[in-house]
Design a protein around this motif. Structure first.
Motif, PDB file in Angstrom:
ATOM      1  N   LEU A 186       0.760  -1.320   0.171  1.00  0.00           N
ATOM      2  CA  LEU A 186      -0.070  -0.106   0.090  1.00  0.00           C
ATOM      3  C   LEU A 186       0.924   1.241   0.039  1.00  0.00           C
ATOM      4  CD1 LEU A 186      -3.172   0.612   2.176  1.00  0.00           C
ATOM      5  CD2 LEU A 186      -1.475   2.416   1.995  1.00  0.00           C
ATOM      6  N   LEU A 187       1.965   1.233   0.950  1.00  0.00           N
ATOM      7  CA  LEU A 187       2.942   2.419   0.966  1.00  0.00           C
ATOM      8  C   LEU A 187       3.651   2.641  -0.415  1.00  0.00           C
ATOM      9  CD1 LEU A 187       4.417   1.809   4.557  1.00  0.00           C
ATOM     10  CD2 LEU A 187       2.634   3.730   3.736  1.00  0.00           C
ATOM     11  N   GLU A 188       3.922   1.524  -0.851  1.00  0.00           N
ATOM     12  CA  GLU A 188       4.468   1.717  -2.623  1.00  0.00           C
ATOM     13  C   GLU A 188       3.534   2.157  -3.421  1.00  0.00           C
ATOM     14  OE1 GLU A 188       7.814   0.485  -3.887  1.00  0.00           O
ATOM     15  OE2 GLU A 188       8.361   0.969  -1.882  1.00  0.00           O
ATOM     16  N   SER A 189       2.368   1.804  -3.286  1.00  0.00           N
ATOM     17  CA  SER A 189       1.318   2.086  -4.324  1.00  0.00           C
ATOM     18  C   SER A 189       0.956   3.751  -3.955  1.00  0.00           C
ATOM     19  CB  SER A 189      -0.166   1.371  -3.973  1.00  0.00           C
ATOM     20  OG  SER A 189      -0.993   2.037  -4.932  1.00  0.00           O
ATOM     21  N   LEU A 190       0.815   4.103  -2.714  1.00  0.00           N
ATOM     22  CA  LEU A 190       0.724   5.470  -2.300  1.00  0.00           C
ATOM     23  C   LEU A 190       1.873   6.453  -2.787  1.00  0.00           C
ATOM     24  CD1 LEU A 190      -0.438   6.089   1.368  1.00  0.00           C
ATOM     25  CD2 LEU A 190      -1.564   6.950  -0.684  1.00  0.00           C
TER      26      LEU A 190
END
Lengths: 169, 520
Positions: free
Chosen positions: B277-281
């Motif tokens: 999720l952090l990568e995506s954000l």
């Protein structure tokens, strides 16, 4: 308030703009103040053009100081981003466990038959794109689908006919 | 004051026709010259009664009717609905319906009751009391309050929220982030969606308290794109909160700054994994990161980050407002507080049921859920989403608790229970679990990427009756490798549905007679 109507995005087909590099650049510029702007830019591109044009990739890469490969990688990683425009109508049918438990197998097959379109395909006449989706969060009123942004639960034969009629328009 | 009726704007109710019902009421009111406000509230969580319309009578009673079709509207109005008169669709006081009355609604106390995007409603029903107390307590005491409540991550992993917060609070002052994981991708779950659509300010308040507690000034909600109604409601609520001074600089007149944004996912299940999720954000492919470093040390943009599920964060205002003890007083073993349980799939009374931990699986499925809607016997329930185990009725005495489920090779995950009747083919469900993992794998680690594809192929052979025992041995071996060798829970937990199906329903895989559950 009317959450219902405002959220039904993508409902009005044919409202998409034609791709131009100038418009693409403008959309990118609108998002550059954000932290991590890549996904918001791609969503905005899809919102504007109906898909994320291949020609947008080098523009995004340039603006974000990324390689084209990185931008291409991001764009192709996510199921949402289209590489070409969808059909006039988009039908997404949930195929996850809760819908399967509620008879979703039979329902999803019937929808494919009624629309004469396979999952993951756009019908040759461009009238409909049919996609599987893994969960709309409507698991207590399964099986469910999203038709041009409109949610439908407890799909039965009548509802399938309604979807087919909408797609004929 | 203008009279009010409530027609849910919850996506579940909308999927069952609530928008059409709302329009039918609006048209009828216009025709009759009535000045009545139609509030699009959240859902009470009883989906077999949706669309469930509620009326506030001139005497202040709240009376429910449902399920209402657009064609019922004129009849209802003629029958004295606005005065709370009876009729075939009348439900009386919906809070007295046994499904609702038996619950302990801590986190969902306002959902369905109020106008979700009205800050006035939120304040009138106890909103922002938690933030007020957090401001009085200050950061360190707020963290301790959350720790003392025993709150554990409601996304599925069950990690103590207070420890995450302590870790981030202990990092040197710098840009820190609060990230809300609203990528609720598990089939059979919709609690996050119902909170965001039905009480978005509570999540905003929870994130604001988290920011104050650990010294973070910026928050992100990463919401899956399959939830357009939730995104719309969150965006409206954020604007209203900012306008009223509950977001921005000097939040609610305090010395703390906090603001937040709603970000939309793009249809990748794996982005519910926190590092993905952090990568995506950050704008990249949702590839899982190896841990350590923990997100609490190096999270979003490499900064210390609290990343919590929607329900975890939405539980915080109650904990601060009522005190850690009030929350910790209910529960079971090390699972403190309440869990919003979601009854889904082939279940007669499906919906949202918030209750203290410790209730048994059987009570939930048979007594609360009423068994299947097809009327056929329950064969299996999958608890905890696509990565959760299939439990047979023989395990229905399992208390709803993180540890008790783990003891029986299962998990409660995000609290979704999907009910299957005796027509379910468990070998096909096992195959589906592998197929889902193959479709959604981020591709970073080999056990998940290759194992899931090999799993599909091998289970296809099993289903076709080819070399059954030999192929089942391969499936077991693959599961072992995936469970121990995968980088994250996607590959690591896919073996749960596969192995539980094989263990509890061997006959569905062509393996002799069912194993005796009693023997365990």
């Amino acid at each position: 308030m009317t959450i219902g109507q405002s959220a039904a995005h993508g409902a009005a087909r044919g409202r998409y703009e034609a791709w131009t590099p100038a418009r693409g650049t403008e959309i990118i510029a609108d998002h550059l103040a954000l932290e991590g702007p890549a996904l918001p830019i791609m969503h905005a591109m899809q919102e504007a053009f109906g898909y994320v044009p291949q020609d947008a990739v080098p523009l995004i890469a340039d603006a974000l100081n990324l390689s084209r490969a990185e931008v291409h990688g991001t764009m192709t990683f996510y199921h949402d981003f289209r590489h070409e425009p969808a059909g006039k109508h988009v039908v997404k049918v949930c195929v996850a466990e809760a819908c399967q438990a509620a008879g979703g197998h039979a329902t999803s097959a019937k929808i494919s038959e009624a629309l004469n379109c396979g999952y993951g395909d756009t019908r040759p006449d461009g009238q409909v794109t049919l996609e599987p989706i893994y969960c709309l969060g409507l698991c207590a009123c399964a099986p469910s689908a999203m038709v041009d942004g409109r949610l439908m639960g407890r799909l039965d034969d009548e509802a399938i006919e309604e979807i087919a009629a909408e797609v004929r328009q | 004051m203008t009279a009010r009726i409530y027609v849910p704007g919850d996506a579940g109710a909308v999927a069952l026709g609530a928008d059409k019902v709302a329009k039918a009421f609006a048209d009828a009111f216009a025709r009759r010259g009535l000045d009545i406000q139609i509030v699009r509230n959240g859902s009470r969580g009883m989906f077999w009664l949706e669309p469930l319309v509620e009326v506030v009578t001139p005497f202040g009673r709240r009376v429910g009717y449902g399920p209402v079709k657009p064609s019922d509207v004129e009849t209802l109005l003629d029958g004295g609905m606005l005065d709370g008169q009876g009729g075939p669709l009348s439900l009386g006081n919906v809070e007295k319906i046994p499904f609702f009355a038996k619950q302990e609604r801590f986190t969902f106390k306002r959902v369905g009751l109020t106008d979700p995007v009205s800050l006035d409603d939120y304040l009138a029903y106890g909103g922002y009391k938690g933030l007020q107390r957090a401001i009085e307590l200050g950061g360190p005491s707020t963290v301790e309050e959350v720790f003392q409540s025993g709150l554990r991550g409601r996304g599925g992993a069950g990690f103590p929220t207070g420890i995450k917060w302590r870790t981030v609070a202990a990092t040197p002052p710098q840009q820190k982030y609060i990230v809300c994981n609203a990528d609720e991708g598990d089939s059979g779950t919709f609690a996050d969606r119902m909170i965001m659509e039905g009480d978005p300010f509570q999540l905003i308040e929870g994130m604001t308290i988290a920011g104050l507690a650990v010294g973070a000034t910026k928050g992100y909600v990463y919401c899956r794109s399959e939830y357009p109604h939730a995104i719309a409601a969150m965006n409206k609520a954020v604007l209203a909160a900012r306008k009223a001074g509950y977001l921005g600089s000097r939040v609610a007149g305090s010395d703390y700054d906090f603001d937040m944004e709603i970000r939309q996912g793009a249809g990748a299940y794996v982005c519910g994994e926190e590092t993905s999720l952090l990568e995506s954000l950050e704008g990249r492919r949702g590839l899982v990161r190896a841990k350590p470093p923990l997100p609490a040390h190096k999270g979003l943009f490499g900064r210390p980050t609290v990343i919590n599920n929607v329900i975890s964060l939405a539980s915080v205002p109650f904990i601060l407002a009522e005190g850690a003890k009030a929350y910790a007083d209910v529960g079971f073993g090390r699972s403190r507080g309440t869990m919003p349980i979601q009854l889904a799939g082939n279940v007669k009374y499906g919906g949202l049921y918030e209750i203290a931990f410790g209730v048994t699986l059987g009570e939930l499925v048979d007594d609360v859920g009423g068994g299947t809607f097809t009327g056929r016997p329950v064969k299996a329930v999958q608890v905890g989403g696509p990565l959760g185990a299939y439990f047979p009725t023989g395990l229905f005495d399992t208390p709803f608790d993180y540890e008790e489920f783990a003891k029986r090779d299962g998990l409660i995950g995000h609290g979704g229970i999907v009910v299957f009747d005796d027509t379910a083919e468990m070998a096909k469900m096992a195959r589906f679990a592998m197929e889902f993992c193959a479709v959604e794998s981020c591709g970073k680690c080999t056990p998940c990427r290759i194992g899931s594809t090999r799993g599909v192929e091998t289970l296809d052979k099993v289903i076709a009756g080819v070399d059954r025992e030999r192929n089942l041995a391969i499936v077991e071996d693959l599961c072992h490798t995936m469970k121990l060798g995968s980088l994250c829970a996607l590959g690591g937990f896919t073996p749960y549905p596969v192995m539980s199906a094989l263990t509890h329903f061997p006959e569905d895989f062509g393996r002799g007679s069912p194993l005796s559950i009693a023997a365990e």
